[in-house]
Enzyme design. Structure first.
Site, mmCIF file in Angstrom:
data_model
loop_
_atom_site.group_PDB
_atom_site.id
_atom_site.type_symbol
_atom_site.label_atom_id
_atom_site.label_comp_id
_atom_site.label_asym_id
_atom_site.label_seq_id
_atom_site.Cartn_x
_atom_site.Cartn_y
_atom_site.Cartn_z
ATOM 1 N N PRO A 276 40.921 53.128 30.363
ATOM 2 C CG PRO A 276 39.403 54.884 30.728
ATOM 3 C CD PRO A 276 39.827 53.872 29.696
ATOM 4 C CB CYS A 344 52.448 37.135 61.141
ATOM 5 S SG CYS A 344 51.239 36.995 62.439
#
Ligand SMILES: *Cc1c(COP(=O)(O)O)cnc(C)c1O
Length: 413
Positions: A276, A344
């Site tokens: 997990p 950006c």
């Protein structure tokens, strides 16, 4: 709300610490993890398996901070690694190499050497040429390497396509229809102990149906292999349990999941392994950021914050949802806005068209459920130093990774 995170007198806390204190003390953006939450989840798995031969191998790629790994080492966890770098981290954190399994579709000879030299528990291998390489390198060292084949059980995990791995068309594993032939051929490798089978069908599974389907197929494969004389002793069922990212989502109960899993393999003399990742650390973390500006373009409102896609790529990469909540509730009401970072790229958003608190510049916000696949996938894109990481323990907190400096950005250039 994530366990161990709550509002106390309108201020958001992680365990006994006001998150605003961390945001001010460590700066933003900063990842914050709750030690209690991580340990609760690990113990939920471990306690559900207490009277069953098992090894929990936490999947390091979900969150590989040394502070997090040390917590899990102390709790007795093993580790699932997918690179030599992750092995290095586990060893640095004091992890027992005898509890490490090495997964991944493209291990290099150097990485395999490093793992053999460290004495790891074993490899989950995904192809015949890789078996041959592990055998050759083990032979050169005069050791036996324990290997499980990662089998692709061909079930549809019905999760996001990028984190679904269990269909025949995916690059992962070996086709379950070819597994028996491969085990038989692999007997000619004198330095491999082919004692196990493994699978991992995908991640962020909120419905355990596909996992159970896969486990059924794996159990019958074990029986078929034993019938042809391949002495399978262990079964590794991977990771994959999802966490609640959105209101209304509910993560599967770990004890129920483990009980279902146990029922399938009960009485078969198998050592159980699981890997997990997200279900241990996902709900244990948040990403704190500061509001830089508010802005309106036409009809659209934007909240510009100081955390971007380089800090948390999940919304851009998987269109994933993270709740975004203020660190202080001041009753100002809500707005509908895009929460965006400074990078950006138009893909640089944390949330779109989201109803969020009517925050002002300077306010802090928490991006929720960011403990898994958050910092580990951060980059320096736009020459942005990577965020700091903080671990909270009761009413104490400490920086477990410093914010990168500008000098760090050019190291090695
Ligand atoms: C990523 C991965 C895991 C962990 O998956 P989670 O969905 O985070 O639990 C386990 N095993 C393997 C082989 C993996 O690649």
């Amino acid at each position: 709300m994530q366990p161990h995170f709550e509002y106390i007198q309108d201020a958001l806390y992680c365990e006994g610490v006001a998150l605003a204190d961390i945001a001010r003390g460590a700066g933003t953006p900063v990842y914050v993890y709750s030690a209690a939450s991580i340990l609760d989840r690990y113990h939920a798995y471990d306690e559900a398996l207490v009277d069953f031969p098992h090894l929990i191998c936490y999947a390091v790629k979900a969150n590989s901070n040394l502070g997090v790994l040390r917590l899990l080492v102390t709790a007795g966890s093993g580790f699932d690694i997918v690179s030599g770098g992750e092995l290095f981290r586990v060893l640095k954190a004091g992890g027992d190499p005898g509890k490490v399994v090495f997964s991944g579709v493209g291990k290099t000879a150097d990485e395999i050497e490093y793992a053999l030299e460290s004495g790891i528990h074993g490899f989950n291998s995904e192809s015949e040429p890789e078996l041959a390489l592990i055998d050759a390198l083990a032979s050169r060292r005069g050791v036996q390497a324990r290997v499980s084949l990662r089998v692709n059980p061909d079930v549809d995990a019905t999760t996001h396509p990028y984190i679904s791995t269990g269909l025949r068309e995916h690059k992962f594993g070996v086709d379950i229809r070819e597994a028996e032939g491969m085990y038989v051929r692999a007997r000619s490798f004198g330095n491999l102990l082919l004692e196990g089978v493994s699978c991992h069908i995908g991640s962020q599974l909120l419905n355990t149906g596909p996992l159970m389907q896969a486990f059924d197929k794996m159990v019958s494969l074990v029986e078929r292999l034993r019938a042809i004389g391949v002495p399978i002793k262990s079964l590794d069922l991977g990771g994959g349990i999802g966490v609640a990212y959105q209101p209304g989502e509910k993560m599967p109960s770990i004890p129920d999941f483990v009980a279902q899993m146990r029922e399938k393999i009960f009485g078969r003399g198998l050592h159980l392994m699981i890997e997990p990742g997200r279900s241990i650390v996902g709900e244990a973390g948040v990403l704190l950021s500061r509001v830089l500006y508010r802005k309106v373009n036409g009809e659209k409102q934007f909240v510009i914050v100081d955390a971007g896609m380089n800090d948390l790529i999940r919304p851009a990469l998987y269109q994933s949802h993270h709740e975004i909540i203020p660190l202080r509730l001041d009753g100002r009401g809500t707005i509908t806005a895009d929460i965006v970072g400074p990078v950006c790229e138009s893909g640089d958003f944390l949330a779109r068209d989201r109803e969020v608190a009517d925050v002002l510049p300077g306010d802090f916000m928490a991006v929720c459920t960011a403990g898994a696949y958050g910092f580990v996938a951060a980059s320096n894109y736009n020459s942005r130093p990577r965020a700091a990481e903080v671990l909270v323990h009761g009413d104490e907190w400490r920086i477990v990774r410093e914010r990168e400096s500008l000098e760090d950005l050019v190291r090695g250039e």
